[in-house]
Every structure is written in structure tokens, then in C-alpha cells.
Motif scaffolding. Structure first.
Motif, short mmCIF file in Angstrom:
data_model
loop_
_atom_site.label_atom_id
_atom_site.label_comp_id
_atom_site.label_asym_id
_atom_site.label_seq_id
_atom_site.Cartn_x
_atom_site.Cartn_y
_atom_site.Cartn_z
N LEU A 33 38.83 31.01 50.91
CA LEU A 33 38.20 31.91 50.15
C LEU A 33 37.06 32.56 50.90
O LEU A 33 36.02 31.68 51.37
N GLU A 64 32.45 35.21 44.30
CA GLU A 64 33.58 35.18 45.24
C GLU A 64 33.84 36.96 45.61
O GLU A 64 33.64 37.73 44.81
N ILE A 66 36.40 39.66 45.73
CA ILE A 66 37.59 40.04 45.38
C ILE A 66 38.42 40.76 46.50
O ILE A 66 38.18 41.76 46.75
N LYS A 70 46.37 38.28 45.49
CA LYS A 70 46.61 37.68 44.14
C LYS A 70 45.24 37.33 43.66
O LYS A 70 44.30 36.67 44.30
N GLN A 71 44.99 37.74 42.33
CA GLN A 71 43.40 37.58 41.81
C GLN A 71 43.59 37.39 40.24
O GLN A 71 44.74 37.72 39.60
N LYS A 72 42.85 36.64 39.63
CA LYS A 72 43.01 36.37 38.28
C LYS A 72 42.34 37.74 37.82
O LYS A 72 41.77 38.35 38.32
N TYR A 121 47.43 36.98 36.17
CA TYR A 121 47.33 37.42 37.44
C TYR A 121 47.57 38.61 37.75
O TYR A 121 48.52 39.44 37.25
#
Length: 158
Positions: A33, A64, A66, A70-72, A121
Motif C-alpha cells: 500500500l 492511505e 486510494i 479493490k477498496q473498501k 468493497y
């Protein structure tokens, strides 16, 4: 000019013009990340999800980036009045089994929340279009629809 500014939390940090772009090019398949740390200036580093999880056990001002991966599901809420109970009620209706985490700050005239739904997600930034529209429809509660772009910083919730 990119400059290594030291190691902190077992992560090497860099700053200077082009640092973020340089580190984005170094992402690998180990799900590293890119994160930002605000301590007087922007510093960027690469870390594994496991290192990030250890790092955010305390509030260290870690953000973080973005990415277009794929991401929350996440929300940024900034309001002039306390809207948190209404925001949470609305989100619980939409995400009935949502594992929702919140990081926030409340002072008179500034109510700010970063909200992450851990078990929902999106596959990429373009899938944020529906969430962006939801935020526009609920702007009166403080939902910010402008945060759904590539390479945007979002404060990690501890």
C-alpha cells in the motif's frame, strides 16, 4: 527532487517533488500500500497491509492513498452541525450487516468523520459513481462527494 527522509514504524519515508508518483510505480503484487503521513509535510512510503495494520493501532496521522484497485467502501463527512446520528442511521439502513469504523473530530462548527465499511468493497474508482451520487443527494448531512478520485488520500481509521 525525491529525498529519503528516514525510517519510522518500520517504513522508509520519502518526500519531495515526484515522491508519490515514484512510489506508485514501485507497487508490487504483494498488495503493498502507498501511504501518506502528515507531520509538517507530506511523506510517502510503501508497506504491506500487515505493517499498515500494526501502524494504525494508534492514531499516528496515517493516510492511505486510494488507488484505482479493490477498496473498501468509504465516506468523508464534514458538517457545520452534529449530523453523526443521522449519518450512521442512514448508513446502517444501506449496509445492514456493515462492519463500520469511524474516525472523527467534533468541535463546535466543525464535525468531521472518516467512515469505512470494512466488509463492502468496490473494484475500482469508477465503481464509486453510485456512492458519489449518494453523497450528492445527502450533502446536507455533510457527505463529501469530491473524494472519489484516483490517488486521493484518506485518513486510516485506528
Amino acid at each position: 527532487m525525491i529525498k529519503k527522509c528516514g525510517t519510522l514504524y518500520d517504513v522508509e519515508w520519502y518526500n519531495g517533488k515526484g515522491a508519490q508518483a515514484h512510489l506508485l510505480q514501485q507497487l508490487d503484487s504483494d498488495n503493498s500500500l502507498v501511504i501518506k503521513q502528515y507531520k509538517g509535510r507530506h511523506n510517502w512510503g510503501l508497506c504491506t497491509p500487515q505493517k499498515l495494520a500494526r501502524m494504525i493501532q494508534k492514531n499516528r496521522g496515517i493516510y492511505e492513498i486510494i488507488l484505482d484497485t479493490k477498496q473498501k467502501v468509504f465516506f468523508d463527512v464534514d458538517a457545520l452541525t452534529p449530523t453523526f446520528p443521522k449519518v450512521m442511521s442512514l448508513l446502517k439502513d444501506i449496509f445492514p450487516n456493515g462492519d463500520i469504523n469511524v474516525s472523527g473530530s467534533e468541535v463546535v462548527g466543525k464535525y468531521s468523520y472518516h467512515i469505512v465499511v470494512n466488509n463492502y468493497y468496490l473494484n475500482n474508482v469508477s465503481q464509486c459513481n453510485g456512492i458519489r451520487e449518494f453523497c450528492k443527494q445527502n450533502i446536507d448531512l455533510g457527505f463529501d462527494w469530491k473524494v472519489y478520485t484516483k490517488n486521493r488520500a484518506m485518513k486510516c481509521i485506528n
